[in-house]
Design a protein around this motif. Sequence first.
Motif, PDB file in Angstrom:
ATOM      1  N   ALA A  56       0.835  -1.203   0.000  1.00  0.00           N
ATOM      2  CA  ALA A  56       0.000   0.000   0.000  1.00  0.00           C
ATOM      3  C   ALA A  56       0.867   1.248   0.000  1.00  0.00           C
ATOM      4  O   ALA A  56       0.618   2.199  -0.756  1.00  0.00           O
ATOM      5  N   ASP A  57       1.910   1.253   0.826  1.00  0.00           N
ATOM      6  CA  ASP A  57       2.797   2.416   0.861  1.00  0.00           C
ATOM      7  C   ASP A  57       3.616   2.549  -0.424  1.00  0.00           C
ATOM      8  O   ASP A  57       3.958   3.666  -0.834  1.00  0.00           O
ATOM      9  N   GLY A  58       3.936   1.423  -1.054  1.00  0.00           N
ATOM     10  CA  GLY A  58       4.604   1.490  -2.342  1.00  0.00           C
ATOM     11  C   GLY A  58       3.742   2.208  -3.373  1.00  0.00           C
ATOM     12  O   GLY A  58       4.242   3.043  -4.149  1.00  0.00           O
ATOM     13  N   PHE A  59       2.451   1.918  -3.376  1.00  0.00           N
ATOM     14  CA  PHE A  59       1.551   2.606  -4.295  1.00  0.00           C
ATOM     15  C   PHE A  59       1.351   4.069  -3.895  1.00  0.00           C
ATOM     16  O   PHE A  59       1.127   4.918  -4.763  1.00  0.00           O
ATOM     17  N   VAL A  60       1.440   4.370  -2.606  1.00  0.00           N
ATOM     18  CA  VAL A  60       1.406   5.772  -2.174  1.00  0.00           C
ATOM     19  C   VAL A  60       2.568   6.533  -2.809  1.00  0.00           C
ATOM     20  O   VAL A  60       2.409   7.678  -3.261  1.00  0.00           O
ATOM     21  N   ASN A  61       3.732   5.903  -2.867  1.00  0.00           N
ATOM     22  CA  ASN A  61       4.887   6.541  -3.504  1.00  0.00           C
ATOM     23  C   ASN A  61       4.615   6.834  -4.979  1.00  0.00           C
ATOM     24  O   ASN A  61       4.966   7.910  -5.482  1.00  0.00           O
ATOM     25  N   LEU A  62       3.997   5.888  -5.670  1.00  0.00           N
ATOM     26  CA  LEU A  62       3.695   6.097  -7.088  1.00  0.00           C
ATOM     27  C   LEU A  62       2.632   7.179  -7.274  1.00  0.00           C
ATOM     28  O   LEU A  62       2.688   7.949  -8.241  1.00  0.00           O
ATOM     29  N   SER A 103      -1.727   1.816   6.662  1.00  0.00           N
ATOM     30  CA  SER A 103      -1.253   1.900   5.276  1.00  0.00           C
ATOM     31  C   SER A 103      -2.426   2.042   4.312  1.00  0.00           C
ATOM     32  O   SER A 103      -2.336   2.758   3.308  1.00  0.00           O
ATOM     33  N   ALA A 104      -3.547   1.393   4.629  1.00  0.00           N
ATOM     34  CA  ALA A 104      -4.741   1.533   3.792  1.00  0.00           C
ATOM     35  C   ALA A 104      -5.272   2.963   3.836  1.00  0.00           C
ATOM     36  O   ALA A 104      -5.725   3.506   2.812  1.00  0.00           O
ATOM     37  N   GLU A 105      -5.207   3.586   5.009  1.00  0.00           N
ATOM     38  CA  GLU A 105      -5.637   4.982   5.135  1.00  0.00           C
ATOM     39  C   GLU A 105      -4.720   5.906   4.331  1.00  0.00           C
ATOM     40  O   GLU A 105      -5.194   6.840   3.671  1.00  0.00           O
ATOM     41  N   ARG A 106      -3.434   5.642   4.366  1.00  0.00           N
ATOM     42  CA  ARG A 106      -2.501   6.465   3.580  1.00  0.00           C
ATOM     43  C   ARG A 106      -2.775   6.312   2.088  1.00  0.00           C
ATOM     44  O   ARG A 106      -2.701   7.291   1.326  1.00  0.00           O
ATOM     45  N   PHE A 107      -3.076   5.103   1.675  1.00  0.00           N
ATOM     46  CA  PHE A 107      -3.391   4.873   0.264  1.00  0.00           C
ATOM     47  C   PHE A 107      -4.646   5.641  -0.129  1.00  0.00           C
ATOM     48  O   PHE A 107      -4.675   6.327  -1.165  1.00  0.00           O
TER      49      PHE A 107
END
Length: 243
Positions: A56-62, A103-107
Motif C-alpha cells: 500500500a505504501d509502495g503505491f502511495v509513492n507512485l 497503510s490503507a488509510e494512507r493509500f
Amino acid sequence: MTVQRPDPERDTAAVAEATAELIQAASELSAEELAEPSLLPGWTRGHVLAHLAGNADGFVNLLAWARTGDETPMYGDGGAREKAIEEGATRPPAEQLTALRESAERFAQAVAQLPPAGWAAQVVLRSGRVIAAAEIPWRRLVELRLHHVDLGIGTGFDDLPADFASRELAWIADGLTGHEGVAAVRLHDTAEDREWTIGAAAEPEVTVRGATGPLLAWVAGRGKGEGLSASPERPLPVLPPLG
C-alpha cells in the motif's frame, strides 16, 4: 480479448471493500496462525500481511510521483522491500492489523489527493512495467484479492468476485501473449467462452480449458492446474506466482 480499461473511482471503491474483508479475516488469526505457512512458498501468513501493508505504501509513492512529477520509486533501494517484509512478518496480531489499517488509510488519502489530470501520469512498477496512474487502484485491488487467497484461511479463487476474476484473468493473459519464455498455450475460459494464446510460439502446443477461477489460479502461479483439462492431455507447466 480486450482488457477492461481502469476506472480509478470504481476500482478505489473495490479496494475499500477488499481491504475491509482482508482486515476482518486477519483479525481472526492468532499469533500462532500468523506464523504458519501461507500458500506462497517460503512465506508465512505474517509475511503476506507485512507485504500487503508495505505494498500500500509502495503505491502511495507512485501516487506521489503522479501528483508532483517527482520520480518516486515504489520501494527503496538495497532490498528495502524484502527487509521490511521479513521484519514485519513476526509482528504480533495487533501490530499487523494496525499496519494494514494505517497503510490503507494512507493509500486512500493519496488517491483522494490526486487531481483528475494526475491519473494520466506515467509511473513505473517494481517490475519495471510502465503504467498510467489510473491503473494503480486496480493493481492494489489485485494484490488484496490474490494475497487474501494466499493466506490459506478458507477463501479460494472460486470465492473471488466474478467481475474481478474475469478482469484479472484477461489482464494476465494479455500480458503473457507473445511473451518469451512462457509455454505456448491456448487458454479457453469455458465459463465465458473466451480464448487467449499465451507465449511467443506461432502455434500453441496445448489448449487448457476450465472455468474462470481455476484458469486464473493457474496463470497467476497458484496451483498446478486443478479443475482444468488439457488437450492433448499432458501435465501443465508450473507458472511462477504473480504479485
